[in-house]
Design a protein around this motif. Structure first.
Motif, PDB file in Angstrom:
ATOM      1  N   THR A  50      17.469   9.541   5.992  1.00  0.00           N
ATOM      2  CA  THR A  50      16.438  10.199   5.018  1.00  0.00           C
ATOM      3  C   THR A  50      15.835  11.389   5.861  1.00  0.00           C
ATOM      4  N   PRO A  51      15.832  12.601   5.502  1.00  0.00           N
ATOM      5  CA  PRO A  51      15.183  13.709   6.174  1.00  0.00           C
ATOM      6  C   PRO A  51      13.693  13.158   6.695  1.00  0.00           C
ATOM      7  N   SER A  52      13.249  13.772   7.946  1.00  0.00           N
ATOM      8  CA  SER A  52      11.927  13.460   8.376  1.00  0.00           C
ATOM      9  C   SER A  52      10.598  13.839   7.343  1.00  0.00           C
ATOM     10  N   SER A  53      10.975  14.636   6.295  1.00  0.00           N
ATOM     11  CA  SER A  53       9.886  15.367   5.637  1.00  0.00           C
ATOM     12  C   SER A  53       9.594  14.164   4.441  1.00  0.00           C
ATOM     13  N   GLU A  54      10.600  13.408   4.231  1.00  0.00           N
ATOM     14  CA  GLU A  54      10.527  12.262   3.233  1.00  0.00           C
ATOM     15  C   GLU A  54      10.110  10.858   3.670  1.00  0.00           C
ATOM     16  N   ILE A  55       9.998  10.855   5.042  1.00  0.00           N
ATOM     17  CA  ILE A  55       9.815   9.462   5.519  1.00  0.00           C
ATOM     18  C   ILE A  55       8.442   8.848   4.886  1.00  0.00           C
ATOM     19  N   PRO A  56       7.417   9.706   4.996  1.00  0.00           N
ATOM     20  CA  PRO A  56       6.096   9.269   4.398  1.00  0.00           C
ATOM     21  C   PRO A  56       6.373   8.445   3.123  1.00  0.00           C
ATOM     22  N   SER A  57       6.932   9.216   2.309  1.00  0.00           N
ATOM     23  CA  SER A  57       7.118   8.529   0.962  1.00  0.00           C
ATOM     24  C   SER A  57       8.229   7.387   0.839  1.00  0.00           C
ATOM     25  N   LEU A  58       8.932   7.323   1.737  1.00  0.00           N
ATOM     26  CA  LEU A  58       9.907   5.970   2.124  1.00  0.00           C
ATOM     27  C   LEU A  58       8.891   4.950   2.163  1.00  0.00           C
ATOM     28  N   VAL A  59       8.027   5.213   3.372  1.00  0.00           N
ATOM     29  CA  VAL A  59       7.162   4.243   4.107  1.00  0.00           C
ATOM     30  C   VAL A  59       6.254   3.645   2.967  1.00  0.00           C
ATOM     31  N   LYS A  60       5.725   4.536   2.247  1.00  0.00           N
ATOM     32  CA  LYS A  60       4.949   4.255   1.101  1.00  0.00           C
ATOM     33  C   LYS A  60       5.502   3.133   0.085  1.00  0.00           C
ATOM     34  N   SER A  61       6.838   3.577  -0.269  1.00  0.00           N
ATOM     35  CA  SER A  61       7.606   2.759  -1.049  1.00  0.00           C
ATOM     36  C   SER A  61       7.949   1.324  -0.651  1.00  0.00           C
ATOM     37  N   VAL A  62       8.117   1.321   0.959  1.00  0.00           N
ATOM     38  CA  VAL A  62       8.216  -0.043   1.534  1.00  0.00           C
ATOM     39  C   VAL A  62       7.151  -0.987   1.283  1.00  0.00           C
ATOM     40  N   LEU A  63       5.938  -0.392   1.919  1.00  0.00           N
ATOM     41  CA  LEU A  63       4.744  -1.125   1.961  1.00  0.00           C
ATOM     42  C   LEU A  63       4.103  -1.342   0.400  1.00  0.00           C
ATOM     43  N   SER A  64       4.732  -0.817  -0.610  1.00  0.00           N
ATOM     44  CA  SER A  64       4.259  -1.132  -1.727  1.00  0.00           C
ATOM     45  C   SER A  64       4.522  -2.885  -2.096  1.00  0.00           C
ATOM     46  N   THR A  65       5.566  -3.309  -1.284  1.00  0.00           N
ATOM     47  CA  THR A  65       5.952  -4.813  -1.519  1.00  0.00           C
ATOM     48  C   THR A  65       5.299  -5.398  -0.691  1.00  0.00           C
ATOM     49  N   LEU A  66       4.378  -5.106   0.435  1.00  0.00           N
ATOM     50  CA  LEU A  66       3.744  -5.997   1.305  1.00  0.00           C
ATOM     51  C   LEU A  66       2.717  -6.840   0.674  1.00  0.00           C
ATOM     52  N   ASP A  67       1.712  -6.151  -0.112  1.00  0.00           N
ATOM     53  CA  ASP A  67       0.767  -6.853  -0.831  1.00  0.00           C
ATOM     54  C   ASP A  67       1.311  -7.976  -1.679  1.00  0.00           C
ATOM     55  N   PRO A  68       2.282  -8.049  -2.290  1.00  0.00           N
ATOM     56  CA  PRO A  68       2.810  -9.388  -3.095  1.00  0.00           C
ATOM     57  C   PRO A  68       3.221 -10.463  -1.971  1.00  0.00           C
ATOM     58  N   CYS A  69       3.387 -10.035  -0.887  1.00  0.00           N
ATOM     59  CA  CYS A  69       3.747 -11.140   0.219  1.00  0.00           C
ATOM     60  C   CYS A  69       2.754 -11.983   0.428  1.00  0.00           C
ATOM     61  N   LYS A  70       1.603 -11.383   0.137  1.00  0.00           N
ATOM     62  CA  LYS A  70       0.046 -12.249   0.415  1.00  0.00           C
ATOM     63  C   LYS A  70       0.183 -13.409  -0.513  1.00  0.00           C
ATOM     64  N   GLU A  71       0.570 -13.289  -1.768  1.00  0.00           N
ATOM     65  CA  GLU A  71       0.795 -14.426  -2.550  1.00  0.00           C
ATOM     66  C   GLU A  71       1.501 -15.460  -2.130  1.00  0.00           C
ATOM     67  N   SER A  72       2.749 -15.146  -1.374  1.00  0.00           N
ATOM     68  CA  SER A  72       3.648 -16.224  -0.842  1.00  0.00           C
ATOM     69  C   SER A  72       2.883 -16.850   0.231  1.00  0.00           C
ATOM     70  N   THR A  73       2.434 -16.000   1.219  1.00  0.00           N
ATOM     71  CA  THR A  73       1.717 -16.777   2.220  1.00  0.00           C
ATOM     72  C   THR A  73       0.638 -17.587   2.071  1.00  0.00           C
ATOM     73  N   ALA A  74      -0.155 -17.260   1.029  1.00  0.00           N
ATOM     74  CA  ALA A  74      -1.399 -18.283   0.638  1.00  0.00           C
ATOM     75  C   ALA A  74      -0.749 -19.330  -0.098  1.00  0.00           C
ATOM     76  N   ALA A  75       0.505 -19.171  -0.844  1.00  0.00           N
ATOM     77  CA  ALA A  75       1.074 -20.278  -1.636  1.00  0.00           C
ATOM     78  C   ALA A  75       1.504 -21.341  -0.651  1.00  0.00           C
ATOM     79  N   ILE A  76       2.292 -20.800   0.492  1.00  0.00           N
ATOM     80  CA  ILE A  76       2.651 -21.538   1.515  1.00  0.00           C
ATOM     81  C   ILE A  76       1.414 -22.499   2.253  1.00  0.00           C
ATOM     82  N   ALA A  77       0.548 -21.534   2.479  1.00  0.00           N
ATOM     83  CA  ALA A  77      -0.614 -22.349   3.355  1.00  0.00           C
ATOM     84  C   ALA A  77      -1.170 -23.336   2.481  1.00  0.00           C
ATOM     85  N   ALA A  78      -1.179 -23.109   1.024  1.00  0.00           N
ATOM     86  CA  ALA A  78      -1.764 -24.065   0.197  1.00  0.00           C
ATOM     87  C   ALA A  78      -0.944 -25.609   0.366  1.00  0.00           C
TER      88      ALA A  78
END
Length: 231
Positions: A50-78
């Motif tokens: 990925t060209p450096s100019s497109e890195i911010p959009s790539l990171v944003k796409s990756v981190l969009s999946t991070l919030d749903p991980c909170k559902e998994s961690t909460a379910a495990i803890a429960a």
């Protein structure tokens, strides 16, 4: 004379069944976390092309999946009974390490800095009151950071292929700083210590890339970063 009371035997059978059911439930939720982390990792692997100019959009796409991980961690803890973290932690440790790798790599690509353990825990929605059941261990955090360094050594090589000649210099400085930080730690975990030793090879690999780029005058670390025109 009966050696064992039938009621005691029935209690053991029920206890084993309940434990098996709990393990199956935990594994099911952990599988959801694994799937989400694997999705982030797959997206992040595109950074090497990925060209450096497109890195911010790539990171944003990756981190969009991070919030749903909170559902998994909460379910495990429960699901984890009080004071049983150490009994079950091996079921999810590898996936937490991978999630740290993703967050750490994204943080480097965004700010050039190193993400903290506390920030990783917060990003995963891990709460203080879960500490006897589910939390991010320092060892798992460090394993994720080492994986990021392994991947940065690849990026140093691939960035030259994409004519991003300044990138290896930035990676080299960052990795050396992190390596220096690791060097002051007293690592008693054998697996972690062996992986730390592997960083030495990453440092050497990155230094070789920097040397080669400098030798060919492809980059001026003081500012210039364009390949010279050849008549």
């Amino acid at each position: 004379m009966s050696i064992m009371d039938p009621a005691d035997f029935e209690y053991l059978v029920n206890h084993l069944e309940q434990e098996g059911d709990l393990k199956d439930s935990i594994r099911e939720v952990v599988a959801d976390l694994e799937k989400r982390v694997r999705t982030m990792t797959a997206k992040l692997s595109k950074v090497h092309s990925t060209p450096s100019s497109e890195i911010p959009s790539l990171v944003k796409s990756v981190l969009s999946t991070l919030d749903p991980c909170k559902e998994s961690t909460a379910a495990i803890a429960a699901l984890i009974p009080p004071n049983q973290f150490w009994r079950w932690k091996d079921l999810w440790a590898r996936h937490l390490q991978s999630s740290v790798f993703v967050m750490a790599f994204c943080e480097y690509l965004t700010s050039g800095g190193l993400i903290t353990l506390q920030t990783c825990s917060s990003n995963l929605g891990i709460k203080e009151e879960w500490k006897d059941r589910f939390y991010l261990q320092a060892e798992d955090y460090l394993q994720g950071i080492i994986t990021m360094i392994n991947e940065l050594s690849r990026l140093a090589v691939n960035s030259v292929t994409m004519k991003q000649f300044e990138t290896p210099f930035k990676i080299s400085q960052f990795v050396q700083d992190v390596f220096a930080g690791f060097s002051v730690l007293n690592l008693k975990n054998d697996a972690l210590r062996r992986r730390f030793d592997s960083i030495k090879y990453d440092v050497k690999r990155i230094e070789e890339v920097v040397y080669d780029v400098s030798l060919r005058n492809l980059n001026d670390p003081n500012g210039g970063n364009q390949a010279p025109n050849v008549a």
